[in-house]
Design a protein around this motif. Sequence first.
Motif, PDB file in Angstrom:
ATOM      1  N   UNK A 186       4.900   5.850  -8.352  1.00 11.61           N
ATOM      2  CA  UNK A 186       4.101   6.997  -7.948  1.00 11.61           C
ATOM      3  C   UNK A 186       4.028   7.113  -6.437  1.00 11.61           C
ATOM      4  N   UNK A 187       3.104   7.925  -5.976  1.00 11.80           N
ATOM      5  CA  UNK A 187       2.941   8.158  -4.546  1.00 11.80           C
ATOM      6  C   UNK A 187       1.801   7.314  -4.009  1.00 11.80           C
ATOM      7  N   UNK A 188       2.029   6.749  -2.824  1.00 14.51           N
ATOM      8  CA  UNK A 188       0.976   5.966  -2.169  1.00 14.51           C
ATOM      9  C   UNK A 188       0.760   6.527  -0.779  1.00 14.51           C
ATOM     10  N   UNK A 189      -0.490   6.787  -0.475  1.00 19.46           N
ATOM     11  CA  UNK A 189      -0.832   7.238   0.870  1.00 19.46           C
ATOM     12  C   UNK A 189      -1.523   6.100   1.596  1.00 19.46           C
ATOM     13  N   UNK A 190      -1.623   6.213   2.894  1.00 20.17           N
ATOM     14  CA  UNK A 190      -2.270   5.181   3.687  1.00 20.17           C
ATOM     15  C   UNK A 190      -3.721   5.460   3.973  1.00 20.17           C
ATOM     16  N   UNK A 191      -4.320   6.383   3.225  1.00 22.80           N
ATOM     17  CA  UNK A 191      -5.695   6.793   3.505  1.00 22.80           C
ATOM     18  C   UNK A 191      -6.714   5.665   3.320  1.00 22.80           C
ATOM     19  N   UNK A 192      -6.520   4.836   2.316  1.00 26.12           N
ATOM     20  CA  UNK A 192      -7.425   3.724   2.055  1.00 26.12           C
ATOM     21  C   UNK A 192      -6.641   2.435   2.260  1.00 26.12           C
ATOM     22  N   UNK A 193      -7.057   1.638   3.232  1.00 27.25           N
ATOM     23  CA  UNK A 193      -6.302   0.440   3.614  1.00 27.25           C
ATOM     24  C   UNK A 193      -5.976  -0.457   2.424  1.00 27.25           C
ATOM     25  N   UNK A 194      -6.922  -0.674   1.554  1.00 28.76           N
ATOM     26  CA  UNK A 194      -6.730  -1.583   0.421  1.00 28.76           C
ATOM     27  C   UNK A 194      -5.668  -1.090  -0.565  1.00 28.76           C
ATOM     28  N   UNK A 195      -5.423   0.222  -0.598  1.00 23.43           N
ATOM     29  CA  UNK A 195      -4.468   0.796  -1.546  1.00 23.43           C
ATOM     30  C   UNK A 195      -3.190   1.279  -0.869  1.00 23.43           C
ATOM     31  N   UNK A 196      -3.062   0.979   0.397  1.00 24.23           N
ATOM     32  CA  UNK A 196      -1.889   1.423   1.157  1.00 24.23           C
ATOM     33  C   UNK A 196      -0.697   0.519   0.879  1.00 24.23           C
ATOM     34  N   UNK A 197       0.451   0.970   1.322  1.00 19.55           N
ATOM     35  CA  UNK A 197       1.641   0.129   1.358  1.00 19.55           C
ATOM     36  C   UNK A 197       1.819  -0.366   2.777  1.00 19.55           C
ATOM     37  N   UNK A 198       2.446  -1.509   2.904  1.00 21.82           N
ATOM     38  CA  UNK A 198       2.794  -2.047   4.215  1.00 21.82           C
ATOM     39  C   UNK A 198       4.301  -2.253   4.257  1.00 21.82           C
ATOM     40  N   UNK A 199       4.830  -2.232   5.452  1.00 25.48           N
ATOM     41  CA  UNK A 199       6.233  -2.570   5.662  1.00 25.48           C
ATOM     42  C   UNK A 199       6.274  -3.709   6.654  1.00 25.48           C
ATOM     43  N   UNK A 200       7.044  -4.731   6.330  1.00 26.09           N
ATOM     44  CA  UNK A 200       7.188  -5.904   7.176  1.00 26.09           C
ATOM     45  C   UNK A 200       8.664  -6.050   7.497  1.00 26.09           C
ATOM     46  N   UNK A 201       8.974  -6.225   8.775  1.00 33.39           N
ATOM     47  CA  UNK A 201      10.356  -6.420   9.191  1.00 33.39           C
ATOM     48  C   UNK A 201      10.470  -7.698  10.001  1.00 33.39           C
ATOM     49  N   UNK A 202      11.545  -8.421   9.765  1.00 28.46           N
ATOM     50  CA  UNK A 202      11.829  -9.633  10.525  1.00 28.46           C
ATOM     51  C   UNK A 202      13.323  -9.773  10.684  1.00 28.46           C
ATOM     52  N   UNK A 203      13.748 -10.366  11.789  1.00 28.10           N
ATOM     53  CA  UNK A 203      15.161 -10.636  12.036  1.00 28.10           C
ATOM     54  C   UNK A 203      15.374 -12.136  11.895  1.00 28.10           C
TER      55      UNK A 203
END
Length: 95
Positions: free
Chosen positions: A40-57
């Motif tokens: 489904x769709x996730x918005x960042x409006x509520x921190x607890x229900x948001x998605x995060x993106x993590x990048x590392x090299x």
Amino acid sequence: MKLVTIVAEAYALESVKSLLREVGAHGWTHFTVEGAGAGGERTGETKEFANIQIETVLQPSAAQTLLERVEKELFPRFGMIAFESNVPVIRSEKF
């Protein structure tokens, strides 16, 4: 070098950071993201229900270890995806 990108529900952040430390990542960046997919769709409006993106090299062997552990240890527990890309790196001694 390999750029590993992980997109996950916000609850996974501490678990992902723990794995990053264990595989020897020297640093990473994370931020809140919005999107839509199979879950489904996730918005960042509520921190607890948001998605995060993590990048590392990482060095290729560390990237492989990280992705294997994410798949085995975190995929069963969290909604997430992970992928890697080949990247040329300037100042590779930092990694």
